[in-house]
Write an enzyme that holds these catalytic residues in place. Structure first.
Site, PDB file in Angstrom:
ATOM      1  N   SER A 242      36.535  48.979  38.775  1.00 60.92           N
ATOM      2  CA  SER A 242      34.971  48.893  39.230  1.00 60.92           C
ATOM      3  C   SER A 242      34.935  47.251  39.426  1.00 60.92           C
ATOM      4  CB  SER A 242      34.024  49.054  38.188  1.00 60.92           C
ATOM      5  OG  SER A 242      33.992  48.089  37.159  1.00 60.92           O
ATOM      6  N   ASP A 243      34.078  46.999  40.412  1.00 57.95           N
ATOM      7  CA  ASP A 243      33.654  45.677  40.782  1.00 57.95           C
ATOM      8  C   ASP A 243      32.677  45.297  39.377  1.00 57.95           C
ATOM      9  OD1 ASP A 243      32.866  43.209  41.875  1.00 57.95           O
ATOM     10  OD2 ASP A 243      32.607  43.860  43.797  1.00 57.95           O
ATOM     11  N   TRP A 244      32.506  44.011  39.339  1.00 50.54           N
ATOM     12  CA  TRP A 244      31.986  43.338  38.210  1.00 50.54           C
ATOM     13  C   TRP A 244      30.223  44.242  37.770  1.00 50.54           C
ATOM     14  CZ3 TRP A 244      36.667  43.065  38.918  1.00 50.54           C
ATOM     15  CH2 TRP A 244      37.344  42.044  38.032  1.00 50.54           C
ATOM     16  N   GLY A 246      29.764  47.293  38.242  1.00 47.05           N
ATOM     17  CA  GLY A 246      29.520  48.401  39.558  1.00 47.05           C
ATOM     18  C   GLY A 246      29.475  49.753  39.025  1.00 47.05           C
TER      19      GLY A 246
END
Ligand code: BGC
Length: 693
Positions: A242-244, A246
């Protein structure tokens, strides 16, 4: 010899490792345990997986267990600061894309990193996007060609690359929530190809989900994108992170293709893919086989990195890396305008140079968001000019200020007064990573900030022997002064050697050879994404990609909108002639068939230079609405005066295809096409008719 990671190994039999794990141990591997580390399993000798930004350098160390992004203030975390990705792309140099990845891969390994969070490969849809500088182009073919080489460069060093951000992360405005809405053809033809090529041709080991939603579901756990397309259709074998922060839902993350949840909140056990996921497995909402699949994917990448034979690697040579930053910077600079050949400057007639502008003395490496770099050093444009302009008096005047408390009129007047007495004036303006080209915000307009238009106009009025050099990661409106200033240079965020490279270009020590990979519109309203609020920035949480496939030059070409500078544009101090276009056959009749395209380029000017030639395909009398031209090949060649070289490119059936929504697959239309060769999308030199049957 590179020491880091040598100590970390992992058993090769992933299946038996997974079999041996408890559910808790499995889950510990698939969510963060520190800001840039996944969890490990001590009992089985599995260390945390260590990841790091970013796309053009190795990010400085941060305090790992707090929410905020605060530097750890160490003295061993300096990095090469390469020109940012948009600058790299402007070189159109595939070998540099490989070397770029290799440089980062080696530095990442030396810093004990295992996954490099790059390359960024979102398509540049609007000039306002705060992260355009981190991406490569408005064109999917160019983006994918360079991204694949970058990935190979990283992964040949035994470091996993991470293609980001899948998908449609094309604006920072409302990036955490906005849902991108587009038709299937647009998705397949414009926004997915770079990711697809990263998987299929690049063999990329990891992919980062975007923050935004796609068709109403968060990209980090988007069933359609991650399960159906990425894993089922493309056969992706690496892991999705995941993005941080996200991630937004446990069941969806469990089932919809996310393999690793990353973030900054220290409450690691309460991550969606931590304790709540254990519960979901116990409640049979997520199956154990889904968990095993996630763990195996991560272990496979760990195994790739940790069992890599480091004896095959080059010894880390930071001097070489810094020098590579200079090479890229030299080739990335785009000479946009050069009336009366005012450039290159003639050293003997130039006794005094006035350098004006806050960006002449500003450093950029450490800002911009996650792509920040603690550069080993950074040569500013003023320093570069001082370094390279031997025997010339170099005077500096700020001319404008980023601080609105400063007296703008006074600064401007000082510059005007000094300009009256200088042989040449070089205005170094543009944007910065504090207010414009940065994560989390988009620009509000396309205008140059801090009164730079006033400044440029005032200076050119008293001294027309002037050059404007723009440091920025996106186009700016130049309407007020473009017809008055004889020379304009786009210098991007050009890395640690950017200042030296700019000076070399000004003096003609290096002949400019960069070309634009994005269209520079005259004004924002000409840009295809800016037809309505729905289209940008979106309304009620949704942004509708109303322009469809007509992104970038596809729009300007099709709708006959004249940009300021077109896609593929870039001048040289020499001239090139194109001739003798030949095709190996004029008919394509099977899937495996390809056409070899050859033509000659001759350097017809007086100095050595490099030319980027571009191959576009045009379909004639198409029944399907298509772009006028689509880039399907390019080449960069260096030639001495009078030198001539044959360029070889090739196109296959896939280059003639479009995505057919009704059949949900790639199709080609039989009929007539033209292969055209240009020095930009507007400047076509040669063309030949071909048939697809
Ligand atoms: C960015 C990513 C980056 C991550 C980790 C996020 O804010 O969108 O590109 O890799 O932070 O720093």
């Amino acid at each position: 010899m590179i020491e880091n990671n040598k100590t970390k190994t992992i058993g090769l039999n992933i299946e038996s490792l997974v079999l041996n794990m408890t559910l808790e141990e499995k889950v510990s591997i698939i969510h963060a345990s520190l800001k840039f580390e996944s969890g490990g399993v001590k009992r089985l000798g599995i260390d945390n997986l260590v990841v790091s930004d970013g796309p053009h350098g190795i990010r400085p160390e941060l305090i790992p267990d707090i929410i905020e992004f605060v530097q750890a203030n160490r003295d061993d975390d300096f990095s090469v600061y390469l020109p940012t990705e948009l600058a790299l792309a402007s070189t159109w140099n595939s070998e540099y894309a490989y070397e770029f990845g290799k440089t980062l891969g080696l530095e990442a390994r030396n810093r004990g990193k295992e996954v490099l969070l790059g390359p960024g490969m979102n398509i540049i849809r609007t000039p306002l996007n705060g992260r355009n500088f981190e991406y490569m182009s408005e064109d999917p073919f160019l983006t994918k060609s360079l991204a694949v080489r970058y990935i190979h460069g990283v992964q040949d060093q035994g470091i996993a690359a991470c293609a980001k951000h899948l998908v449609a992360n094309n604006q920072e405005c409302e990036r955490f929530t906005i849902s991108a809405e587009m038709d299937e053809r647009t998705l397949q033809e414009i926004y997915l190809p770079a990711f697809k090529a990263s998987v299929i041709k690049g063999g990329v080991k990891s992919i980062m989900g975007a923050y935004n939603q796609f068709r109403g579901q968060y990209c980090c756990h988007n069933d359609y994108i991650l399960n159906r397309i990425l894993k089922e259709k493309w056969g992706f074998e690496g892991f999705v992170m995941s993005d941080w922060n996200g991630t937004h839902d446990t069941i969806e993350s469990g089932n919809n293709g996310l393999d690793l949840e990353m973030g900054t909140e220290q409450d690691w056990n309460n991550y969606y893919m931590a304790n709540p996921l254990i519960e979901a497995v116990e409640n049979k909402e997520v199956s154990m086989s889904k968990i095993d699949d996630k763990v195996s994917r991560i272990l496979k990448v760990m195994s790739f990195v940790r069992n890599f034979d480091v004896s095959t690697l080059e010894t880390l040579d930071t001097k070489k890396h810094d020098n590579f930053a200079l090479k890229v910077a030299r080739e990335s600079i785009v000479l946009l305008k050069n009336d009366n050949q005012i450039l290159p400057l003639k050293p003997f007639s130039v006794k005094s140079v006035l350098v004006v502008g806050a960006n002449a003395t500003r450093k950029h490496a450490i800002e911009g968001g996650s792509s920040q770099v603690k550069a080993r050093y950074e040569v500013t444009p003023l320093e570069g000019i001082q370094n390279r302009f031997e025997g010339t008096e170099v005077i500096y005047c700020a001319g404008y200020s980023e601080d609105e408390n400063d007296d703008a009129a006074l600064l401007r007047q000082e510059a005007v007064n000094a300009a009256k007495h200088a042989d040449v004036v070089i205005v170094v303006g543009g944007l910065n990573h504090t207010a414009h080209d940065r994560e989390y915000i988009d620009r509000v307009d396309m205008n140059l900030p801090y009164g730079q238009d006033d400044l440029i106009e005032a200076v050119v009025e008293v001294n027309s022997n002037m050059v404007v050099a723009i440091v920025a990661g996106t186009p700016n409106n130049m309407n007020r002064w473009i017809d008055k200033t004889p020379a304009v240079i786009q210098s991007w965020y050009n890395g640690m050697e950017g200042g030296n490279a700019l000076a070399e270009i000004l003096l003609g020590k290096v002949n400019p050879s960069g070309k634009l990979t994005i269209t520079f519109p005259k004004e924002l309203k000409d840009s295809p994404a800016h037809t309505s609020a729905k289209s940008y920035p979106g309304v009620d949480g949704q942004v509708f990609y109303e322009e469809g496939i007509f992104v970038g030059y596809r729009h300007y070409d099709f709708n006959e909108v004249k940009p300021q500078f077109c896609f593929g544009h870039g001048l040289s101090y020499t001239s090139f002639e194109y001739s003798n276009l030949k095709v190996s056959k004029s008919k394509l009749s099977s899937e495996s068939d390809s056409i070899n395209v050859t033509f000659n380029i001759e350097n017809t000017g007086g100095v050595a230079g490099a030319e980027i030639s571009q191959l576009y395909i045009m379909s004639i009398n198409s029944r399907v609405k298509k772009a006028v031209k689509e880039l399907k090949g390019f080449s960069k060649v260096s030639l001495g005066p009078n030198e001539i070289e044959e360029i070889n490119l090739s196109v296959g059936l896939e280059d003639f295809q479009h995505f057919d929504e009704s059949k949900n697959e790639w199709m080609h239309e039989t009929g007539s096409y033209e292969i055209v060769i240009g020095s930009s999308v507007e400047k076509v030199h040669l063309s030949v008719a071909v048939e697809v049957s």
